[in-house]
Design an enzyme around this catalytic site. Structure first.
Site, PDB file in Angstrom:
ATOM      1  CG  ASP A   4      -0.231   0.080   2.554  1.00 50.13           C
ATOM      2  OD1 ASP A   4       0.968  -0.297   2.628  1.00 50.13           O
ATOM      3  OD2 ASP A   4      -0.850   0.564   3.527  1.00 50.13           O
TER       4      ASP A   4
ATOM      5  CG  ASP B 220       4.074   0.156   1.537  1.00 46.69           C
ATOM      6  OD1 ASP B 220       3.907   1.139   2.283  1.00 46.69           O
ATOM      7  OD2 ASP B 220       3.495  -0.936   1.689  1.00 46.69           O
TER       8      ASP B 220
ATOM      9  CG  ASN C 228       0.504   3.571   4.241  1.00 47.25           C
ATOM     10  OD1 ASN C 228       0.365   3.569   5.458  1.00 47.25           O
ATOM     11  ND2 ASN C 228       1.470   2.928   3.617  1.00 47.25           N
TER      12      ASN C 228
ATOM     13  CB  THR D  12       4.603  -4.146   2.854  1.00 44.17           C
ATOM     14  OG1 THR D  12       4.131  -3.680   1.585  1.00 44.17           O
ATOM     15  CG2 THR D  12       5.740  -5.122   2.656  1.00 44.17           C
TER      16      THR D  12
ATOM     17  CG  PHE E  40      -1.663   1.915   9.624  1.00 45.42           C
ATOM     18  CD1 PHE E  40      -2.668   2.849   9.836  1.00 45.42           C
ATOM     19  CD2 PHE E  40      -1.467   1.433   8.334  1.00 45.42           C
ATOM     20  CE1 PHE E  40      -3.462   3.295   8.786  1.00 45.42           C
ATOM     21  CE2 PHE E  40      -2.257   1.885   7.281  1.00 45.42           C
ATOM     22  CZ  PHE E  40      -3.255   2.817   7.513  1.00 45.42           C
ATOM     23  CG  ASN E  41       0.334  -2.495   7.649  1.00 49.30           C
ATOM     24  OD1 ASN E  41      -0.156  -1.495   7.146  1.00 49.30           O
ATOM     25  ND2 ASN E  41       1.592  -2.865   7.432  1.00 49.30           N
TER      26      ASN E  41
ATOM     27  CG  HIS F  25       7.459   0.520   9.757  1.00 50.85           C
ATOM     28  ND1 HIS F  25       7.637   0.365  11.114  1.00 50.85           N
ATOM     29  CD2 HIS F  25       7.042   1.804   9.582  1.00 50.85           C
ATOM     30  CE1 HIS F  25       7.322   1.499  11.728  1.00 50.85           C
ATOM     31  NE2 HIS F  25       6.964   2.387  10.829  1.00 50.85           N
ATOM     32  CG  ASP F  26       5.978  -1.531   4.615  1.00 48.84           C
ATOM     33  OD1 ASP F  26       5.538  -2.057   5.652  1.00 48.84           O
ATOM     34  OD2 ASP F  26       5.361  -0.661   3.975  1.00 48.84           O
TER      35      ASP F  26
HETATM   36  C1  BDR Z   1       3.023   0.192   8.542  1.00 48.87           C
HETATM   37  O1  BDR Z   1       1.970   1.138   8.334  1.00 48.87           O
HETATM   38  C2  BDR Z   1       2.205   1.888   7.176  1.00 48.87           C
HETATM   39  O2  BDR Z   1       2.031   3.239   7.428  1.00 48.87           O
HETATM   40  C3  BDR Z   1       3.599   1.574   6.719  1.00 48.87           C
HETATM   41  O3  BDR Z   1       3.653   1.555   5.297  1.00 48.87           O
HETATM   42  C4  BDR Z   1       3.855   0.199   7.283  1.00 48.87           C
HETATM   43  O4  BDR Z   1       3.400  -0.807   6.420  1.00 48.87           O
HETATM   44  C5  BDR Z   1       3.760   0.550   9.803  1.00 48.87           C
HETATM   45  O5  BDR Z   1       2.886   0.536  10.893  1.00 48.87           O
HETATM   46 CA    CA Z   2       2.895  -0.383   4.092  1.00 47.06          CA
END
Ligand code: BDR
Ligand code: CA
Length: 316
Positions: A16, A21, A45, A130, A171-172, A245-246
Site C-alpha cells: 500500500d 513500501d 496508507n 506490507t 496500523f496494518n 518498516h516494510d
Molecule cells: C506500517 O503502516 C504503514 O504506514 C507503513 O507503510 C507500514 O506498512 C507501519 O505501521
Molecule cells: Ca505499508
C-alpha cells in the site's frame, strides 16, 4: 548477502505505498536472492487509486519493467478503510514530484493476478505483505486452491508490544484485523515482522547519506521520500529517524537470518473496546495454546542497511 548457490526465491509483494513500501518494492526487485513475480496493491496508507498509482511510480522510477501490477481491495473485509495521510501525505508519497508511470496497470484484480502467478510458478511462491492483509485473505477465501501454491506469507505489521495507531495496535493490523485473523488461521506458514523489530530499522542521518551516495535516479527519489517520511515521523511520533518498516519483511525473505524469529502463538484482537487490532503474541507461552506463527524478535540492522544500499545501487 544471499547464498550464491541458493536459487532466487519467487515472491509476490502485496503493498500500500506508502514511503516504506517503495523501499520494500525496490529491495524485492533488486535483491539477487529474490525473483519479483508480481505486485498487488491494497487500500491502506491512502486509498487504493493512490497506492496503485504509487506502486507503478516506484517501479517506473527504478526502471523495473515486466512485473505485473494489479489493484486489489479498496478497503478491509469487514470495516471502513482508515488511512494514514498524516505520515505519508495526501497522495501517499509526499516529498518528490511523482513522474507519470510507464509501468502499466494489469487489468486483472489482485486476486486473479495472485492466483494466476501462483499457478504458473515452477515452485511454491512466498507472499510478502506490507499493508493491511486484505488481499491475501480475499485470495484464500475466494481461491482456496491457491493455498497449496503458497510457500509462506511474511507480513509487516503488528507488534509484540506497543502500537503506533493506538497504544496497542499497529496500523496494518488495526486497519484489517479480520483479514489478519483469517490469514493466520489458514495454516500457511506465517511470519509477523512487527514494530518491535522495524523500530530498529531507523533512517539515521548516516543511513540517508549512505543511500544518497548512489547518486542514481532511484537514490534521488528515495532521498526525497525519506526526507518527508522522517519529518512526519518526527512530527507525529517524535522519531526524526523514521523507522523504515516494510523492507524489513522483504529482507526477512531474501536473507532469512537477518531477522531472529520465534515460533509462538499469535492472536489478533477483533473486539476490544480499546485494543482492536492489537496482536497478542504469547512469547512466554502462558496461554498454553498451539503455536501458529513465527514472530520476528530482532534485526541485524547493519546487514539490513547493506542490503537496501546494494539494492538501490543496482537499480536505475
Ligand atoms: C506500517 O503502516 C504503514 O504506514 C507503513 O507503510 C507500514 O506498512 C507501519 O505501521
Ligand atoms: Ca505499508
Amino acid at each position: 548477502m544471499a547464498d550464491a548457490h541458493r536459487a532466487a526465491r519467487p515472491v509476490i509483494v502485496d503493498c500500500d505505498p506508502g514511503h516504506d513500501d517503495v523501499f520494500a518494492l525496490w529491495l524485492a526487485a533488486a535483491h539477487p536472492g529474490l525473483e519479483l513475480l508480481a505486485v498487488t496493491t491494497v487500500g491502506g496508507n491512502v486509498p487504493l487509486a493512490h497506492t496503485t498509482h504509487n506502486a507503478r511510480v516506484a517501479l517506473t522510477v527504478a526502471g523495473v519493467a515486466g512485473v505485473p501490477v494489479a489493484a486489489g481491495a479498496a478497503g478491509p473485509i469487514a470495516r471502513e478503510l482508515q488511512t494514514a495521510e498524516w505520515i505519508h501525505g495526501e497522495n501517499g508519497l509526499g516529498g518528490p514530484e511523482l513522474p507519470e508511470p510507464t509501468v502499466p496497470l494489469d487489468p486483472r484484480s489482485a486476486t486473479e493476478l495472485m492466483a494466476d502467478t501462483l499457478r504458473a510458478a515452477a515452485e511454491p511462491v512466498t507472499i510478502v505483505a506490507t499493508g493491511p492483509i486484505t488481499n491475501v485473505a480475499v485470495l484464500l477465501r475466494d481461491r482456496p486452491d491457491a493455498a497449496a501454491r503458497i510457500r509462506e506469507i511474511v507480513w509487516m505489521g503488528g507488534s509484540t508490544g506497543r502500537g503506533n495507531v493506538t497504544p496497542y495496535a499497529e496500523f496494518n493490523a488495526w486497519v484489517d484485523p479480520e483479514a489478519l485473523a483469517a490469514v493466520v488461521a489458514s495454516g500457511i506458514p506465517f511470519t509477523m515482522v512487527g514494530l518491535n523489530v522495524t523500530h530498529t530499522a531507523l533512517v539515521t542521518p548516516a543511513v540517508r547519506a549512505r543511500l544518497a551516495s548512489a547518486d542514481t535516479a532511484t537514490a534521488v527519489f528515495g532521498g526525497e521520500l525519506l526526507e518527508f517520511f522522517c519529518r512526519t515521523n518526527d512530527e507525529v511520533f517524535g522519531l526524526p529517524d523514521g523507522p523504515l518498516h516494510d523492507p524489513v519483511a522483504v529482507a526477512a525473505v531474501a536473507e532469512p537470518d537477518v531477522v531472529a524469529r520465534v515460533r509462538t502463538r499469535l492472536d489478533v484482537e477483533l473486539a476490544g473496546a480499546e485494543t482492536s487490532g492489537a496482536t497478542c503474541v504469547d512469547l512466554d507461552g502462558v496461554l498454553g495454546r498451539e503455536p501458529n506463527a513465527w514472530v520476528a524478535t530482532g534485526l541485524d540492522v547493519d546487514r539490513f542497511w547493506d542490503s537496501i544500499a546494494a539494492a538501490i545501487a543496482r537499480l536505475r
